[in-house]
Motif scaffolding. Structure first.
Motif, PDB file in Angstrom:
ATOM      1  N   ILE A 151       0.809  -1.221   0.000  1.00 12.07           N
ATOM      2  CA  ILE A 151       0.000   0.000   0.000  1.00 12.07           C
ATOM      3  C   ILE A 151       0.846   1.277   0.000  1.00 12.07           C
ATOM      4  N   PRO A 152       1.894   1.410   0.836  1.00 15.19           N
ATOM      5  CA  PRO A 152       2.726   2.626   0.755  1.00 15.19           C
ATOM      6  C   PRO A 152       3.369   2.798  -0.619  1.00 15.19           C
ATOM      7  N   GLY A 153       3.731   1.684  -1.261  1.00 19.97           N
ATOM      8  CA  GLY A 153       4.302   1.761  -2.597  1.00 19.97           C
ATOM      9  C   GLY A 153       3.315   2.309  -3.603  1.00 19.97           C
ATOM     10  N   ILE A 154       2.057   1.889  -3.486  1.00 18.98           N
ATOM     11  CA  ILE A 154       1.025   2.388  -4.404  1.00 18.98           C
ATOM     12  C   ILE A 154       0.751   3.872  -4.145  1.00 18.98           C
ATOM     13  N   LEU A 155       0.797   4.293  -2.885  1.00 17.48           N
ATOM     14  CA  LEU A 155       0.637   5.715  -2.570  1.00 17.48           C
ATOM     15  C   LEU A 155       1.780   6.522  -3.189  1.00 17.48           C
ATOM     16  N   ALA A 156       3.004   6.012  -3.074  1.00 17.72           N
ATOM     17  CA  ALA A 156       4.154   6.696  -3.677  1.00 17.72           C
ATOM     18  C   ALA A 156       4.024   6.730  -5.196  1.00 17.72           C
ATOM     19  N   LEU A 157       3.509   5.642  -5.761  1.00 18.89           N
ATOM     20  CA  LEU A 157       3.314   5.590  -7.212  1.00 18.89           C
ATOM     21  C   LEU A 157       2.281   6.614  -7.658  1.00 18.89           C
ATOM     22  N   SER A 158       1.273   6.839  -6.830  1.00 19.80           N
ATOM     23  CA  SER A 158       0.262   7.842  -7.142  1.00 19.80           C
ATOM     24  C   SER A 158       0.872   9.248  -7.138  1.00 19.80           C
ATOM     25  N   ILE A 159       1.767   9.511  -6.185  1.00 19.21           N
ATOM     26  CA  ILE A 159       2.453  10.806  -6.142  1.00 19.21           C
ATOM     27  C   ILE A 159       3.315  10.970  -7.387  1.00 19.21           C
ATOM     28  N   PHE A 160       4.013   9.912  -7.756  1.00 19.04           N
ATOM     29  CA  PHE A 160       4.846   9.932  -8.956  1.00 19.04           C
ATOM     30  C   PHE A 160       4.002  10.234 -10.192  1.00 19.04           C
ATOM     31  N   SER A 161       2.858   9.554 -10.296  1.00 22.51           N
ATOM     32  CA  SER A 161       1.960   9.752 -11.434  1.00 22.51           C
ATOM     33  C   SER A 161       1.425  11.180 -11.469  1.00 22.51           C
ATOM     34  N   SER A 274      11.334  -0.063  -8.501  1.00 24.57           N
ATOM     35  CA  SER A 274      11.460   0.909  -7.410  1.00 24.57           C
ATOM     36  C   SER A 274      10.946   0.384  -6.082  1.00 24.57           C
ATOM     37  N   GLY A 275      10.752  -0.901  -5.963  1.00 25.74           N
ATOM     38  CA  GLY A 275      10.302  -1.475  -4.706  1.00 25.74           C
ATOM     39  C   GLY A 275       8.834  -1.283  -4.424  1.00 25.74           C
ATOM     40  N   VAL A 276       8.046  -0.983  -5.459  1.00 25.30           N
ATOM     41  CA  VAL A 276       6.608  -0.803  -5.264  1.00 25.30           C
ATOM     42  C   VAL A 276       5.918  -2.152  -5.075  1.00 25.30           C
ATOM     43  N   TYR A 277       6.153  -3.083  -5.986  1.00 26.25           N
ATOM     44  CA  TYR A 277       5.436  -4.356  -5.983  1.00 26.25           C
ATOM     45  C   TYR A 277       6.203  -5.502  -5.340  1.00 26.25           C
ATOM     46  N   PHE A 278       7.536  -5.396  -5.266  1.00 26.72           N
ATOM     47  CA  PHE A 278       8.317  -6.447  -4.620  1.00 26.72           C
ATOM     48  C   PHE A 278       9.615  -5.836  -4.097  1.00 26.72           C
ATOM     49  N   PRO A 279      10.224  -6.467  -3.080  1.00 19.19           N
ATOM     50  CA  PRO A 279      11.444  -5.912  -2.475  1.00 19.19           C
ATOM     51  C   PRO A 279      12.587  -5.818  -3.483  1.00 19.19           C
ATOM     52  N   LEU A 280      13.424  -4.799  -3.313  1.00 16.60           N
ATOM     53  CA  LEU A 280      14.558  -4.607  -4.217  1.00 16.60           C
ATOM     54  C   LEU A 280      15.558  -5.756  -4.111  1.00 16.60           C
ATOM     55  N   TYR A 289      21.347  -1.635  -8.712  1.00 13.13           N
ATOM     56  CA  TYR A 289      22.088  -0.385  -8.901  1.00 13.13           C
ATOM     57  C   TYR A 289      21.233   0.632  -9.661  1.00 13.13           C
ATOM     58  N   ILE A 290      20.480   0.136 -10.660  1.00 14.52           N
ATOM     59  CA  ILE A 290      19.581   1.008 -11.418  1.00 14.52           C
ATOM     60  C   ILE A 290      18.458   1.517 -10.514  1.00 14.52           C
ATOM     61  N   ALA A 291      17.903   0.597  -9.713  1.00 14.90           N
ATOM     62  CA  ALA A 291      16.789   0.958  -8.828  1.00 14.90           C
ATOM     63  C   ALA A 291      17.169   2.077  -7.863  1.00 14.90           C
ATOM     64  N   TYR A 292      18.388   2.007  -7.322  1.00 13.87           N
ATOM     65  CA  TYR A 292      18.811   3.022  -6.358  1.00 13.87           C
ATOM     66  C   TYR A 292      19.190   4.339  -7.031  1.00 13.87           C
ATOM     67  N   GLY A 293      19.092   4.375  -8.340  1.00 13.31           N
ATOM     68  CA  GLY A 293      19.273   5.631  -9.056  1.00 13.31           C
ATOM     69  C   GLY A 293      17.970   6.255  -9.484  1.00 13.31           C
ATOM     70  N   LEU A 294      16.838   5.629  -9.099  1.00 15.86           N
ATOM     71  CA  LEU A 294      15.509   6.122  -9.479  1.00 15.86           C
ATOM     72  C   LEU A 294      14.865   6.886  -8.328  1.00 15.86           C
ATOM     73  N   PRO A 295      14.269   8.040  -8.593  1.00 14.91           N
ATOM     74  CA  PRO A 295      13.670   8.832  -7.509  1.00 14.91           C
ATOM     75  C   PRO A 295      12.503   8.141  -6.821  1.00 14.91           C
ATOM     76  N   TYR A 298      13.290   6.072  -3.586  1.00 14.80           N
ATOM     77  CA  TYR A 298      13.443   6.792  -2.323  1.00 14.80           C
ATOM     78  C   TYR A 298      12.108   7.347  -1.826  1.00 14.80           C
ATOM     79  N   LEU A 299      11.215   7.637  -2.751  1.00 16.54           N
ATOM     80  CA  LEU A 299       9.888   8.079  -2.347  1.00 16.54           C
ATOM     81  C   LEU A 299       9.133   6.935  -1.672  1.00 16.54           C
ATOM     82  N   VAL A 300       9.288   5.723  -2.180  1.00 16.57           N
ATOM     83  CA  VAL A 300       8.670   4.543  -1.556  1.00 16.57           C
ATOM     84  C   VAL A 300       9.241   4.336  -0.156  1.00 16.57           C
ATOM     85  N   MET A 301      10.547   4.446  -0.017  1.00 13.37           N
ATOM     86  CA  MET A 301      11.192   4.267   1.288  1.00 13.37           C
ATOM     87  C   MET A 301      10.716   5.330   2.279  1.00 13.37           C
TER      88      MET A 301
END
Length: 342
Positions: A151-161, A274-280, A289-295, A298-301
């Motif tokens: 759920i927090p990942g989906i909230l972060a995804l909504s902010i991203f969208s 980005s760790g929204v649907y499954f752990p990095l 390495y790519i994931a930790y370069g995506l904004p 960190y918003l999900v975290m």
């Protein structure tokens, strides 16, 4: 007063923009409900239907046994998904029959078979020399499942969208239709346009998050401990940061259609890394390495920290928030560039 007039005009434009409403409100809500019910239903069956053939099996909590006269009929029942799984006890071997179509529940079913085997051993006076007992120790001290982390990942995804599409859809539309150019013929100050546009998008982002959060609490009742200060700051900073990403896309796009297509592709790719649907940790090392370069990572975290389900030091949290607020600089620089171009 001119600020309020522009703000109202922006709000009316957003309400009439079906694409904007879909990506900012309805798509995240539909995603939350679909994934929520899918993953909340995997391990929440009140009674598991287990078919068996041959010897009687000991009772296990949460299992309803169904006896079949032949092994062939048992296999057919598993194959047609009339039962969740099938088991047969032959001598010292317990055979399990699981339909591959139930891949999302296969680990759960395997644990059920292990429980049946343990009960059989106990009934025969056989105990394991070393017993294995699982204990989940969470950051909050509460039991957290996959859905609670989703759920927090989906909230972060909504902010991203909301952030990127507010720029690449709404602002690109204003640019292509020469709306911004017409402002030069009015006494409207640039700061009034900037502040009205950003304020409307901030309100829109908060409404989307509130809608998602209320839906999550009503339908799934997750055990969160919300830090309202961190939560509010995360939404504000995240929206600014993602608007900065959207502005960068807009500046390299010749028109609204191209900007929207780039945003859609970027949205689709980033949400899976980005760790929204499954752990990095499940990703290969090079993808981590790519994931930790995506904004969005960190918003999900930050969102998980604000909702009290994952630890995050104050230093790292506010460093993340500071970087997100840097998006406001990109937005203002982008506004200046657009006005100059117009």
């Amino acid at each position: 007063m001119r600020f309020l007039s522009v703000l109202k005009a922006m709000a009316r434009h957003s309400v009439r923009d079906m694409m904007n409403l879909f990506f900012n409100l309805f798509f995240p809500l539909v995603t939350l409900l679909i994934f929520g019910y899918v993953f909340s239903g995997i391990y929440s069956q009140s009674s598991l239907n287990v078919g068996f053939y041959g010897q009687k099996l000991p009772m296990v909590s949460g299992i309803k046994y169904i006896e079949y006269p032949t092994l062939s009929q048992l296999k057919d029942a598993v194959n047609s998904q009339k039962i969740d799984l099938g088991v047969t006890l032959e001598g010292t071997s317990l055979f399990a029959y699981i339909n591959p179509a139930n891949i999302q529940s296969s680990n759960y079913y395997s644990s059920i078979v292990k429980s049946i085997a343990d009960e059989i051993n106990k009934s025969k006076g056989i105990n394991n020399v070393i017993g294995v007992e699982r204990n989940d120790i969470s950051f909050t001290g509460k039991h957290l499942d996959y859905l609670d982390n989703l759920i927090p990942g989906i909230l972060a995804l909504s902010i991203f969208s909301a952030g990127i599409f507010s720029i690449t859809a709404s602002l690109a539309h204003f640019r292509d239709k020469k709306v911004i150019k017409r402002f030069w013929t009015t006494p409207l100050a640039k700061w009034e346009f900037y502040s009205a546009f950003i304020s409307e998008k901030m309100v829109e982002s908060f409404l989307s998050i509130i809608l998602l959060f209320v839906a999550a609490m009503i339908f799934f009742r997750p055990p969160y401990s919300i830090d309202l200060v961190r939560f509010t700051i995360t939404v504000l900073a995240g929206t600014f940061g993602m608007m900065g990403v959207g502005m960068a896309i807009l500046l390299i796009s010749p028109n609204a259609r191209v900007a929207s297509e780039i945003s859609s592709v970027l949205y689709t790719v980033i949400m899976f890394f980005s760790g929204v649907y499954f752990p990095l940790d499940l990703l290969p090392k090079f993808l981590q390495y790519i994931a930790y370069g995506l904004p969005l990572t960190y918003l999900v975290m930050a969102m998980k920290s604000a909702m009290g389900i994952a630890p995050m030091s104050d230093l790292f949290f506010y460093l993340t928030i500071g970087i997100m607020f840097f998006g406001s600089v990109l937005v203002l620089l982008g506004f200046s560039r657009i006005f100059k171009v117009e």
